[in-house]
Write a protein that holds these residues in place. Structure first.
Motif, mmCIF file in Angstrom:
data_model
loop_
_atom_site.group_PDB
_atom_site.id
_atom_site.type_symbol
_atom_site.label_atom_id
_atom_site.label_comp_id
_atom_site.label_asym_id
_atom_site.label_seq_id
_atom_site.Cartn_x
_atom_site.Cartn_y
_atom_site.Cartn_z
ATOM 1 N N THR A 42 0.830 -1.211 0.000
ATOM 2 C CA THR A 42 0.000 0.000 0.000
ATOM 3 C C THR A 42 0.860 1.255 0.000
ATOM 4 O O THR A 42 0.517 2.243 -0.649
ATOM 5 C CB THR A 42 -0.955 0.023 1.207
ATOM 6 O OG1 THR A 42 -0.212 -0.078 2.409
ATOM 7 C CG2 THR A 42 -1.949 -1.127 1.125
ATOM 8 N N ARG A 43 1.979 1.210 0.676
ATOM 9 C CA ARG A 43 2.883 2.371 0.672
ATOM 10 C C ARG A 43 3.529 2.575 -0.695
ATOM 11 O O ARG A 43 3.703 3.703 -1.151
ATOM 12 C CB ARG A 43 3.952 2.213 1.745
ATOM 13 C CG ARG A 43 3.392 2.296 3.136
ATOM 14 C CD ARG A 43 4.463 2.188 4.170
ATOM 15 N NE ARG A 43 3.877 2.207 5.503
ATOM 16 C CZ ARG A 43 4.569 2.039 6.601
ATOM 17 N NH1 ARG A 43 5.882 1.829 6.527
ATOM 18 N NH2 ARG A 43 3.968 2.075 7.762
ATOM 19 N N LEU A 48 3.791 5.503 -5.883
ATOM 20 C CA LEU A 48 3.598 5.518 -7.332
ATOM 21 C C LEU A 48 2.570 6.581 -7.732
ATOM 22 O O LEU A 48 2.742 7.270 -8.737
ATOM 23 C CB LEU A 48 3.174 4.137 -7.831
ATOM 24 C CG LEU A 48 4.239 3.046 -7.758
ATOM 25 C CD1 LEU A 48 3.649 1.701 -8.162
ATOM 26 C CD2 LEU A 48 5.444 3.402 -8.604
ATOM 27 N N ARG A 49 1.506 6.711 -6.939
ATOM 28 C CA ARG A 49 0.512 7.751 -7.237
ATOM 29 C C ARG A 49 1.116 9.135 -7.105
ATOM 30 O O ARG A 49 0.836 10.024 -7.908
ATOM 31 C CB ARG A 49 -0.692 7.620 -6.309
ATOM 32 C CG ARG A 49 -1.649 6.541 -6.726
ATOM 33 C CD ARG A 49 -2.997 6.654 -6.040
ATOM 34 N NE ARG A 49 -2.920 6.801 -4.596
ATOM 35 C CZ ARG A 49 -2.961 5.788 -3.739
ATOM 36 N NH1 ARG A 49 -3.091 4.559 -4.173
ATOM 37 N NH2 ARG A 49 -2.895 6.013 -2.444
ATOM 38 N N ALA A 50 1.967 9.335 -6.107
ATOM 39 C CA ALA A 50 2.622 10.637 -5.926
ATOM 40 C C ALA A 50 3.549 10.937 -7.100
ATOM 41 O O ALA A 50 3.597 12.075 -7.587
ATOM 42 C CB ALA A 50 3.392 10.664 -4.607
ATOM 43 N N ILE A 58 4.173 6.054 -15.462
ATOM 44 C CA ILE A 58 4.481 4.794 -14.791
ATOM 45 C C ILE A 58 3.767 3.646 -15.493
ATOM 46 O O ILE A 58 2.564 3.711 -15.735
ATOM 47 C CB ILE A 58 4.060 4.843 -13.310
ATOM 48 C CG1 ILE A 58 4.785 5.995 -12.620
ATOM 49 C CG2 ILE A 58 4.342 3.525 -12.625
ATOM 50 C CD1 ILE A 58 4.296 6.277 -11.226
ATOM 51 N N PHE A 59 4.518 2.598 -15.800
ATOM 52 C CA PHE A 59 3.982 1.373 -16.372
ATOM 53 C C PHE A 59 4.299 0.250 -15.402
ATOM 54 O O PHE A 59 5.461 -0.024 -15.128
ATOM 55 C CB PHE A 59 4.613 1.086 -17.737
ATOM 56 C CG PHE A 59 4.312 2.141 -18.757
ATOM 57 C CD1 PHE A 59 3.209 2.041 -19.564
ATOM 58 C CD2 PHE A 59 5.142 3.257 -18.881
ATOM 59 C CE1 PHE A 59 2.921 3.024 -20.500
ATOM 60 C CE2 PHE A 59 4.873 4.240 -19.817
ATOM 61 C CZ PHE A 59 3.752 4.132 -20.630
ATOM 62 N N VAL A 60 3.266 -0.375 -14.870
ATOM 63 C CA VAL A 60 3.436 -1.437 -13.879
ATOM 64 C C VAL A 60 2.765 -2.697 -14.395
ATOM 65 O O VAL A 60 1.637 -2.649 -14.881
ATOM 66 C CB VAL A 60 2.797 -1.028 -12.526
ATOM 67 C CG1 VAL A 60 2.862 -2.157 -11.530
ATOM 68 C CG2 VAL A 60 3.477 0.196 -11.960
ATOM 69 N N SER A 61 3.448 -3.823 -14.274
ATOM 70 C CA SER A 61 2.818 -5.111 -14.550
ATOM 71 C C SER A 61 2.726 -5.861 -13.224
ATOM 72 O O SER A 61 3.684 -5.908 -12.459
ATOM 73 C CB SER A 61 3.622 -5.911 -15.573
ATOM 74 O OG SER A 61 4.869 -6.263 -15.031
#
Length: 70
Positions: A42-43, A48-50, A58-61
């Motif tokens: 969660t942190r 990542l949102r910040a 941002i590209f996350v898999s």
């Protein structure tokens, strides 16, 4: 010595400190939740949102339901 999950977070912090993650930068991250305590997921999602709010693309898999919901 750090766990692999904490090493990933440290690498992210290092990129922020040395100025690599600036507006219009790209971050590709494969399974950021791997080897992490669920509390840290969660942190990481908040971080990542910040970064995204600061202009980093941002590209996350991931396969983790918790991360996708955060």
């Amino acid at each position: 010595l750090l766990s692999e999950g904490q090493r990933k977070i440290a690498s992210l912090v290092r990129l922020m400190v040395n100025g690599s993650l600036t507006r219009n930068a790209l971050l590709f991250w494969d399974e950021p939740e791997a080897n992490l305590n669920p509390r840290l997921v969660t942190r990481v999602a908040r971080a990542l949102r910040a970064l995204a709010a600061g202009g980093v693309q941002i590209f996350v898999s991931t396969h983790d339901y918790l991360l996708t919901q955060e």
